[in-house]
Design a protein around this motif. Structure first.
Motif, PDB file in Angstrom:
ATOM      1  N   ALA A 189      38.655  38.756  49.051  1.00 36.85           N
ATOM      2  CA  ALA A 189      38.581  40.193  49.340  1.00 36.85           C
ATOM      3  C   ALA A 189      39.337  40.980  48.263  1.00 36.85           C
ATOM      4  CB  ALA A 189      39.170  40.473  50.721  1.00 36.85           C
ATOM      5  N   LYS A 190      40.459  40.425  47.812  1.00 38.97           N
ATOM      6  CA  LYS A 190      41.266  41.083  46.774  1.00 38.97           C
ATOM      7  C   LYS A 190      40.480  41.120  45.452  1.00 38.97           C
ATOM      8  CE  LYS A 190      45.996  40.747  45.020  1.00 38.97           C
ATOM      9  NZ  LYS A 190      45.949  39.983  43.763  1.00 38.97           N
ATOM     10  N   LEU A 191      39.854  39.991  45.098  1.00 38.98           N
ATOM     11  CA  LEU A 191      39.066  39.947  43.861  1.00 38.98           C
ATOM     12  C   LEU A 191      37.939  40.968  43.915  1.00 38.98           C
ATOM     13  CD1 LEU A 191      38.698  36.113  43.337  1.00 38.98           C
ATOM     14  CD2 LEU A 191      39.873  37.693  41.806  1.00 38.98           C
ATOM     15  N   ASN A 192      37.360  41.106  45.099  1.00 37.88           N
ATOM     16  CA  ASN A 192      36.251  42.045  45.280  1.00 37.88           C
ATOM     17  C   ASN A 192      36.747  43.484  45.173  1.00 37.88           C
ATOM     18  OD1 ASN A 192      34.746  43.655  47.829  1.00 37.88           O
ATOM     19  ND2 ASN A 192      33.410  42.735  46.298  1.00 37.88           N
ATOM     20  N   ARG A 193      37.801  43.801  45.901  1.00 45.75           N
ATOM     21  CA  ARG A 193      38.248  45.199  45.961  1.00 45.75           C
ATOM     22  C   ARG A 193      38.976  45.636  44.711  1.00 45.75           C
ATOM     23  NH1 ARG A 193      40.069  44.243  51.988  1.00 45.75           N
ATOM     24  NH2 ARG A 193      37.986  44.148  52.885  1.00 45.75           N
ATOM     25  N   GLU A 194      39.841  44.758  44.183  1.00 39.97           N
ATOM     26  CA  GLU A 194      40.683  45.184  43.063  1.00 39.97           C
ATOM     27  C   GLU A 194      40.052  44.899  41.704  1.00 39.97           C
ATOM     28  OE1 GLU A 194      44.649  43.680  43.626  1.00 39.97           O
ATOM     29  OE2 GLU A 194      44.692  44.420  45.689  1.00 39.97           O
ATOM     30  N   ASN A 195      39.245  43.828  41.609  1.00 44.34           N
ATOM     31  CA  ASN A 195      38.661  43.478  40.312  1.00 44.34           C
ATOM     32  C   ASN A 195      37.172  43.794  40.253  1.00 44.34           C
ATOM     33  OD1 ASN A 195      41.115  42.016  40.810  1.00 44.34           O
ATOM     34  ND2 ASN A 195      40.746  40.876  38.950  1.00 44.34           N
ATOM     35  N   GLY A 196      36.627  44.307  41.357  1.00 43.92           N
ATOM     36  CA  GLY A 196      35.210  44.685  41.370  1.00 43.92           C
ATOM     37  C   GLY A 196      34.268  43.503  41.287  1.00 43.92           C
ATOM     38  N   MET A 197      34.763  42.318  41.640  1.00 40.17           N
ATOM     39  CA  MET A 197      33.902  41.138  41.529  1.00 40.17           C
ATOM     40  C   MET A 197      32.830  41.148  42.619  1.00 40.17           C
ATOM     41  SD  MET A 197      35.030  37.227  41.078  1.00 40.17           S
ATOM     42  CE  MET A 197      35.652  37.665  39.480  1.00 40.17           C
ATOM     43  N   THR A 198      31.629  40.784  42.236  1.00 42.70           N
ATOM     44  CA  THR A 198      30.542  40.632  43.207  1.00 42.70           C
ATOM     45  C   THR A 198      30.765  39.294  43.916  1.00 42.70           C
ATOM     46  OG1 THR A 198      29.098  41.782  41.662  1.00 42.70           O
ATOM     47  CG2 THR A 198      28.032  40.582  43.473  1.00 42.70           C
ATOM     48  N   VAL A 199      30.807  39.309  45.239  1.00 43.82           N
ATOM     49  CA  VAL A 199      31.104  38.086  45.992  1.00 43.82           C
ATOM     50  C   VAL A 199      29.943  37.777  46.932  1.00 43.82           C
ATOM     51  CG1 VAL A 199      32.676  36.994  47.655  1.00 43.82           C
ATOM     52  CG2 VAL A 199      33.603  38.489  45.876  1.00 43.82           C
ATOM     53  N   LEU A 200      29.507  36.517  46.869  1.00 42.16           N
ATOM     54  CA  LEU A 200      28.442  36.035  47.741  1.00 42.16           C
ATOM     55  C   LEU A 200      29.033  34.871  48.526  1.00 42.16           C
ATOM     56  CD1 LEU A 200      25.514  37.093  47.398  1.00 42.16           C
ATOM     57  CD2 LEU A 200      24.970  34.959  46.268  1.00 42.16           C
ATOM     58  N   VAL A 201      29.115  35.000  49.833  1.00 45.32           N
ATOM     59  CA  VAL A 201      29.726  33.930  50.634  1.00 45.32           C
ATOM     60  C   VAL A 201      28.719  33.384  51.631  1.00 45.32           C
ATOM     61  CG1 VAL A 201      31.683  33.231  52.042  1.00 45.32           C
ATOM     62  CG2 VAL A 201      31.865  35.236  50.610  1.00 45.32           C
ATOM     63  N   ILE A 202      28.517  32.079  51.580  1.00 47.06           N
ATOM     64  CA  ILE A 202      27.695  31.399  52.574  1.00 47.06           C
ATOM     65  C   ILE A 202      28.666  30.943  53.653  1.00 47.06           C
ATOM     66  CG2 ILE A 202      26.272  29.364  52.995  1.00 47.06           C
ATOM     67  CD1 ILE A 202      25.503  29.677  49.903  1.00 47.06           C
ATOM     68  N   GLU A 203      28.482  31.394  54.878  1.00 50.54           N
ATOM     69  CA  GLU A 203      29.575  31.246  55.838  1.00 50.54           C
ATOM     70  C   GLU A 203      29.089  31.249  57.279  1.00 50.54           C
ATOM     71  OE1 GLU A 203      32.966  30.691  55.202  1.00 50.54           O
ATOM     72  OE2 GLU A 203      32.696  30.426  57.348  1.00 50.54           O
ATOM     73  N   HIS A 204      29.730  30.407  58.094  1.00 51.93           N
ATOM     74  CA  HIS A 204      29.417  30.394  59.527  1.00 51.93           C
ATOM     75  C   HIS A 204      30.411  31.210  60.343  1.00 51.93           C
ATOM     76  CE1 HIS A 204      26.268  27.455  59.013  1.00 51.93           C
ATOM     77  NE2 HIS A 204      27.085  26.709  58.291  1.00 51.93           N
ATOM     78  N   GLU A 205      31.535  31.562  59.736  1.00 52.40           N
ATOM     79  CA  GLU A 205      32.594  32.263  60.480  1.00 52.40           C
ATOM     80  C   GLU A 205      32.230  33.746  60.587  1.00 52.40           C
ATOM     81  OE1 GLU A 205      36.030  31.047  61.103  1.00 52.40           O
ATOM     82  OE2 GLU A 205      35.471  28.993  60.583  1.00 52.40           O
ATOM     83  N   VAL A 206      31.514  34.087  61.655  1.00 49.83           N
ATOM     84  CA  VAL A 206      31.007  35.458  61.749  1.00 49.83           C
ATOM     85  C   VAL A 206      32.115  36.495  61.917  1.00 49.83           C
ATOM     86  CG1 VAL A 206      28.649  34.959  62.439  1.00 49.83           C
ATOM     87  CG2 VAL A 206      30.445  34.994  64.175  1.00 49.83           C
ATOM     88  N   GLU A 207      33.203  36.112  62.579  1.00 48.82           N
ATOM     89  CA  GLU A 207      34.315  37.070  62.741  1.00 48.82           C
ATOM     90  C   GLU A 207      34.837  37.511  61.363  1.00 48.82           C
ATOM     91  OE1 GLU A 207      34.041  34.645  64.996  1.00 48.82           O
ATOM     92  OE2 GLU A 207      34.028  35.827  66.837  1.00 48.82           O
ATOM     93  N   VAL A 208      34.985  36.531  60.478  1.00 53.84           N
ATOM     94  CA  VAL A 208      35.513  36.828  59.144  1.00 53.84           C
ATOM     95  C   VAL A 208      34.532  37.705  58.380  1.00 53.84           C
ATOM     96  CG1 VAL A 208      36.330  35.787  56.999  1.00 53.84           C
ATOM     97  CG2 VAL A 208      36.708  34.603  59.148  1.00 53.84           C
TER      98      VAL A 208
END
Ligand SMILES: Nc1ncnc2c1ncn2[C@@H]1O[C@H](COP(=O)(O)OP(=O)(O)OP(=O)(O)O)[C@@H](O)[C@H]1O
Ligand SMILES: [Mg+2]
Length: 286
Positions: A189-208
């Motif tokens: 989240a920090k890399l995304n918000r502070e460094n503008g990185m595009t993040v793609l997460v394959i994930e089962h943890e729906v709460e997160v």
């Protein structure tokens, strides 16, 4: 709106030697700086989609690919995977298996060496990248002596050293304890918000994902079947149940209340609005 950093144009893909299509008519645009979560059952095509972005498909894993994948303006497939690694970093679920070196510093150095980065530059990049993932000063530590969360952050550092614009994480925390999970998602989240990185997460943890993602994409049978904001997607409790997918617990509770006529507001998908909704309900009743 700027040009998409990832673009799938009617992509259909089947692995060599298989009859089924792992991806079917995928059209998708992801903007620079977006944080996108990909959900779907086993075999839905999530990993295959990620491998089309980093070029492993079609360069290293062959098959029948139709349509085009464009990443940062480049037609994937025209460039070797090590060239794509300068744009796309991808990490997988088992950090231990991604470690091959004696020290954390060497782990980060590996990709840089392969890319022919001069030694002087590596000496600067390695500590910077370790600091970026919260592992400042870990150069000499053995990767195997690190916690699961630290190992996964080291695996991420190894791909970040190439200064990619896109980070893909394929079930990055499925082998981690709750603290390790939290460490990895906070860092992304920090890399995304502070460094503008595009993040793609394959994930089962729906709460997160309800908490962090800008957009949720749901895959089923190689297709994209839902695509919207977390609120739009997780609010559709019945549609997700039909796909055998979980929704955040707060959404599930709210949807039960809604079906009994006890709640008419929007479906809360994270804890805070759910608590506010419960207080509103109780306040209304007292
Ligand atoms: N290397 C491969 N060779 C042949 N078929 C494959 C290969 N990898 C995946 N497949 C098939 O492609 C389809 C999509 O698989 P994929 O691994 O992309 O799904 P996934 O959504 O990542 O699943 P999971 O949640 O289990 O990781 C499945 O039918 C799978 O059996
Ligand atoms: Mg997978």
């Amino acid at each position: 709106m700027s040009d998409p950093i990832i673009r799938f144009d009617n992509v259909t893909f089947g692995y060599s030697g298989t009859e089924v299509h792992a991806l079917e008519s995928i059209s998708l645009e992801i903007q620079p700086g977006e944080y996108v979560a990909i959900l779907g059952l086993n075999g839905a095509g999530k990993t295959t989609l990620g491998l089309c972005v980093n070029g492993v498909i079609p360069i290293m894993l062959g098959g029948n690919l139709e349509g085009t994948v464009t990443v940062d303006g480049l037609n994937v497939g025209d460039y070797p995977v090590r060239e794509m690694a300068k744009i796309v970093g991808m990490v997988f679920d088992n950090p231990e298996f991604q470690m091959s070196q004696m020290s954390a510093g060497e782990e980060v150095a590996l990709g840089l060496e392969n890319a022919g980065i001069p030694y002087e530059e590596m000496k600067r990049i390695i500590p910077e990248t370790l600091a970026l993932v919260g592992l400042a000063g870990f150069e000499e530590r053995s990767p195997l002596g690190l916690s699961g969360g630290q190992q996964q952050r080291l695996a991420i550092a190894a791909v970040l050293a190439m200064n990619p614009k896109i980070l893909i994480m394929d079930e990055p925390t499925s082998n981690l304890d709750p603290i390790g999970k939290q460490e990895v998602f906070d860092m992304a989240a920090k890399l995304n918000r502070e460094n503008g990185m595009t993040v793609l997460v394959i994930e089962h943890e729906v709460e997160v994902m309800a908490k962090y993602a800008d957009r949720v994409i749901v895959m089923d049978g190689g297709r994209i079947v839902m695509n919207g904001t977390p609120q739009e997607i997780f609010g559709q409790v019945d549609a997700l149940a039909e796909l055998k997918l979980r929704v955040p617990e707060s959404a599930e509770v709210a949807s039960i209340l809604k079906s009994r006529g006890m709640w008419n507001g929007p479906i809360p998908i994270t804890t805070e609005p759910a608590i506010a909704a419960v207080n509103e309900l109780l306040g209304a009743k007292s």
